[in-house]
Design an enzyme around this catalytic site. Structure first.
Site, PDB file in Angstrom:
ATOM      1  N   GLU A 175       0.861  -1.178   0.000  1.00 33.29           N
ATOM      2  CA  GLU A 175       0.000   0.000   0.000  1.00 33.29           C
ATOM      3  C   GLU A 175       0.900   1.230   0.000  1.00 33.29           C
ATOM      4  O   GLU A 175       1.682   1.435   0.932  1.00 33.29           O
ATOM      5  CB  GLU A 175      -0.889  -0.023   1.242  1.00 33.29           C
ATOM      6  CG  GLU A 175      -2.035   0.949   1.209  1.00 33.29           C
ATOM      7  CD  GLU A 175      -2.989   0.687   2.371  1.00 33.29           C
ATOM      8  OE1 GLU A 175      -4.039   0.069   2.150  1.00 33.29           O
ATOM      9  OE2 GLU A 175      -2.661   1.104   3.498  1.00 33.29           O
ATOM     10  N   ASP A 223      -5.108  11.142   8.848  1.00 32.05           N
ATOM     11  CA  ASP A 223      -3.867  10.558   9.357  1.00 32.05           C
ATOM     12  C   ASP A 223      -3.385  11.273  10.605  1.00 32.05           C
ATOM     13  O   ASP A 223      -3.584  12.472  10.774  1.00 32.05           O
ATOM     14  CB  ASP A 223      -2.784  10.615   8.271  1.00 32.05           C
ATOM     15  CG  ASP A 223      -3.103   9.708   7.109  1.00 32.05           C
ATOM     16  OD1 ASP A 223      -3.210   8.494   7.344  1.00 32.05           O
ATOM     17  OD2 ASP A 223      -3.274  10.204   5.986  1.00 32.05           O
TER      18      ASP A 223
END
EC number: 4.2.1.20
Length: 271
Positions: free
Chosen positions: A49, A60
């Site tokens: 990924e 995030d």
């Protein structure tokens, strides 16, 4: 059959679970990324990924936010990330690669142009964290045309209706976010994750990957015993941050941590 679906099919036939590492492409320098990708595969990664760096990575936590800052400071763009995948493909045509990121860089490039270039460069799937399924049909359609799996997130708060919606619109696998909040967040509740993955399986036959909260070999093995894939990001990105001034050692340092996770997952499978 996509590379992602094929990989899960093979693993399922072997009674094994997928280990899916996340790194931010271009962190800390663009030239580190492709060697690191190869090193992670050698350490036992089944699917890779790649995070596309973005200036406002709202989903995030601080660790990946800093990684995005480092990658952007090094000049990494979406087109650079696609070029990295193409370079990786010169030696590895088998390991699936997923791009994970935010919608803005894709919108700037254009949905169709992005999908065509991503497929041509060897990308297998796309996960955009800030695009809800209600708005995803135009991008999902061009991804499907190009053979790209469209991967969606499910949260602890997702309803049965949302699970069915994502199962119908997505492909490859479902990414279950095991914690509320941002990446790198706090403690993993394994019993709760087990119950919620069982609930998801009631509504879909797609593989289920679990991410957020996997920090070490033990938590990776716990998640792999529940789900089809353990997705690990912040722990690896922390290791990259630790060695950002010694980029030549990053592939081995990250791989060393990843190998402990692979060994723990395999040991659990063989019990």
């Amino acid at each position: 059959m996509s590379r992602i679906t094929e990989r899960f099919t093979v693993l399922r036939g072997q009674g094994r679970k997928a280990l899916v590492p996340y790194i931010t492409a271009g962190d800390p320098q663009p030239q580190v990324t492709v060697p690191l990708m190869h090193a992670m595969v050698a350490a036992g990664a089944d699917i890779l990924e790649l995070g596309v760096p973005f200036s406002d990575p709202m989903a995030d936590g601080p660790v990946i936010q800093k990684a995005c800052e480092r990658a952007l400071a090094a000049g990494t763009s979406l087109l650079d990330v696609l070029a990295m995948v193409a370079e990786f493909r010169r030696k590895d045509q088998e390991t699936p690669v997923i791009l994970m990121g935010y919608l803005n860089p894709i919108e700037i490039l254009g949905y169709r142009s992005f999908a065509e270039q991503a497929a041509a460069h060897g990308v297998d799937g796309l996960l955009t964290v800030d695009m809800p399924p209600e708005e995803a049909e135009p991008l999902a359609a061009v991804c499907k045309e190009q053979g790209l799996d469209r991967i969606f997130l499910l949260a602890p708060t997702s309803s049965p209706k949302r699970i069915e919606q994502i199962s119908a619109l997505g492909s490859g696998f479902i990414y279950y976010v095991s914690l509320k909040g941002v990446t790198g967040a706090s403690t993993l509740d394994v019993d709760d994750v087990s119950q919620r993955v069982a609930k998801i399986r009631h509504y879909t036959t797609m593989p289920v990957g679990v991410g957020f909260g996997i920090r070490d070999a033990r938590s990776a093995a716990q998640i792999a015993s529940i789900a089809d894939a353990a997705v690990v990001g912040s722990a690896l990105v922390k290791r990259i941050e630790q060695y950002q001034n010694r980029p030549e050692v990053i592939p081995e340092e990250v791989s060393a941590l990843l190998r402990t996770m692979r060994e723990a997952i395999d040991a659990t499978e063989n019990v």
